[in-house]
Design a protein around this motif. Structure first.
Motif, PDB file in Angstrom:
ATOM      1  N   ALA A   2       1.003  -0.989  -0.262  1.00  0.00           N
ATOM      2  CA  ALA A   2      -0.286  -0.315  -0.408  1.00  0.00           C
ATOM      3  C   ALA A   2       0.759   1.140  -0.031  1.00  0.00           C
ATOM      4  CB  ALA A   2      -0.867   0.120   1.501  1.00  0.00           C
ATOM      5  N   GLY A   3       0.073   2.254  -0.393  1.00  0.00           N
ATOM      6  CA  GLY A   3       1.214   3.588  -1.212  1.00  0.00           C
ATOM      7  C   GLY A   3       1.415   3.997   0.494  1.00  0.00           C
ATOM      8  N   PRO A   4       1.278   5.341   1.059  1.00  0.00           N
ATOM      9  CA  PRO A   4       1.295   6.412   2.232  1.00  0.00           C
ATOM     10  C   PRO A   4       0.265   6.608   2.579  1.00  0.00           C
ATOM     11  CG  PRO A   4       2.423   7.522   0.704  1.00  0.00           C
ATOM     12  CD  PRO A   4       2.240   6.401  -0.084  1.00  0.00           C
ATOM     13  N   ARG A   5      -0.091   6.681   3.867  1.00  0.00           N
ATOM     14  CA  ARG A   5      -1.787   7.407   3.996  1.00  0.00           C
ATOM     15  C   ARG A   5      -2.007   8.050   3.704  1.00  0.00           C
ATOM     16  NH1 ARG A   5      -2.372   5.218   9.916  1.00  0.00           N
ATOM     17  NH2 ARG A   5      -4.514   6.562   9.386  1.00  0.00           N
ATOM     18  N   ARG A   6      -2.405   8.878   3.412  1.00  0.00           N
ATOM     19  CA  ARG A   6      -3.547  10.905   3.734  1.00  0.00           C
ATOM     20  C   ARG A   6      -3.758  10.492   4.535  1.00  0.00           C
ATOM     21  NH1 ARG A   6      -0.432  12.070  -0.363  1.00  0.00           N
ATOM     22  NH2 ARG A   6      -0.592  10.407  -2.584  1.00  0.00           N
ATOM     23  N   SER A   7      -4.568  11.800   5.359  1.00  0.00           N
ATOM     24  CA  SER A   7      -5.364  11.919   6.385  1.00  0.00           C
ATOM     25  C   SER A   7      -6.472  11.538   6.790  1.00  0.00           C
ATOM     26  CB  SER A   7      -5.916  13.644   5.243  1.00  0.00           C
ATOM     27  OG  SER A   7      -4.905  14.827   5.707  1.00  0.00           O
ATOM     28  N   VAL A  48       2.018  13.073   3.947  1.00  0.00           N
ATOM     29  CA  VAL A  48       0.343  13.087   3.307  1.00  0.00           C
ATOM     30  C   VAL A  48      -0.124  13.529   3.692  1.00  0.00           C
ATOM     31  CG1 VAL A  48       2.150  11.309   2.147  1.00  0.00           C
ATOM     32  CG2 VAL A  48       0.924  10.859   4.066  1.00  0.00           C
ATOM     33  N   GLY A  49      -0.386  14.302   4.813  1.00  0.00           N
ATOM     34  CA  GLY A  49      -1.816  14.116   5.465  1.00  0.00           C
ATOM     35  C   GLY A  49      -1.758  14.610   6.872  1.00  0.00           C
ATOM     36  N   ALA A  91       6.170  12.901  13.416  1.00  0.00           N
ATOM     37  CA  ALA A  91       6.306  11.327  13.200  1.00  0.00           C
ATOM     38  C   ALA A  91       7.276  11.317  12.113  1.00  0.00           C
ATOM     39  CB  ALA A  91       4.865  11.229  12.646  1.00  0.00           C
ATOM     40  N   ALA A  92       7.070  10.171  11.470  1.00  0.00           N
ATOM     41  CA  ALA A  92       8.153   9.922  10.697  1.00  0.00           C
ATOM     42  C   ALA A  92       7.713  10.565   9.042  1.00  0.00           C
ATOM     43  CB  ALA A  92       8.431   8.324  10.289  1.00  0.00           C
ATOM     44  N   PRO A  93       9.090  11.305   8.618  1.00  0.00           N
ATOM     45  CA  PRO A  93       8.726  11.320   6.927  1.00  0.00           C
ATOM     46  C   PRO A  93       8.220  10.678   6.452  1.00  0.00           C
ATOM     47  CG  PRO A  93      10.797  11.913   7.841  1.00  0.00           C
ATOM     48  CD  PRO A  93       9.995  10.715   8.697  1.00  0.00           C
ATOM     49  N   GLY A  94       6.524  11.218   5.294  1.00  0.00           N
ATOM     50  CA  GLY A  94       6.319  10.400   4.820  1.00  0.00           C
ATOM     51  C   GLY A  94       4.582  10.059   4.885  1.00  0.00           C
ATOM     52  N   ALA A  95       4.743  10.253   6.608  1.00  0.00           N
ATOM     53  CA  ALA A  95       3.703   9.524   7.335  1.00  0.00           C
ATOM     54  C   ALA A  95       2.883  11.356   7.762  1.00  0.00           C
ATOM     55  CB  ALA A  95       3.698   8.854   8.724  1.00  0.00           C
ATOM     56  N   PRO A  96       1.900  10.133   8.343  1.00  0.00           N
ATOM     57  CA  PRO A  96       0.799  11.464   8.146  1.00  0.00           C
ATOM     58  C   PRO A  96       0.712  12.423   9.550  1.00  0.00           C
ATOM     59  CG  PRO A  96      -0.775   9.771   7.741  1.00  0.00           C
ATOM     60  CD  PRO A  96       0.463   9.299   8.151  1.00  0.00           C
TER      61      PRO A  96
END
Length: 166
Positions: A2-7, A48-49, A91-96
């Motif tokens: 799965a791709g990165p989670r959005r909001s 990402v959100g 949070a980690a980069p790329g995570a909401p």
């Protein structure tokens, strides 16, 4: 994979708190749109959100929270607990980005509702979200800015189609 989670929005309704399933579904969809619209506007660095938890409680539960965190021994309509203010909140980069929790008293919302319970809940959710985003209302100027952002978020929540920045 799965791709990165959005909001994202997590909606929690306390045991014993009566919320019609249709109202619950609509609230989940429209508050999630507000969270996504805020993230699109703010573009959190490397994120990402946003992630928000919305908890619906009764007056007894919100009174206990209000007493514990604000030293006010009475129920209130909405409380916001910003995660940004907590130590180690990054949070980690790329995570909401976890913004925090908004807690709304259904009992107080019902008493305050002038345009119906749903409109009041959406108003309180937008108010709490604005606090998580760093807005406040200590004076008239701050209140005008915060109210304008809350109104833009509510307008985007009700709009259909792709989520736009608000």
């Amino acid at each position: 994979m799965a791709g990165p989670r959005r909001s994202a929005l997590e909606l929690v309704v306390d045991d014993g708190v009566a919320v019609a399933p249709a109202l619950r579904r609509r609230l989940r969809v429209e508050v999630r749109r507000m969270v996504a619209a805020a993230a699109r506007c703010d573009r959190p660095a490397g994120r990402v959100g946003y992630e928000v938890a919305l908890r619906l409680v009764d007056d007894r539960a919100i009174r206990a929270l209000n007493r514990a965190y604000r030293a006010k021994d009475k129920p209130t309509d909405v409380l916001a607990f910003a995660q940004r203010e907590a130590p180690g909140a990054a949070a980690a980069p790329g995570a909401p980005e976890l913004l925090g929790d908004v807690v709304i008293s259904i009992d107080t919302a019902r008493r305050q509702a002038r345009r119906g319970l749903y409109a009041e809940l959406l108003h309180l959710a937008s108010h709490g979200l604005c606090h998580l985003l760093g807005y406040d209302h200590r004076d008239d100027a701050e209140e005008r800015v915060m109210n304008a952002r809350a109104a833009a978020l509510r307008a985007e929540a009700r709009r259909r189609g792709r989520v736009r920045a608000a």
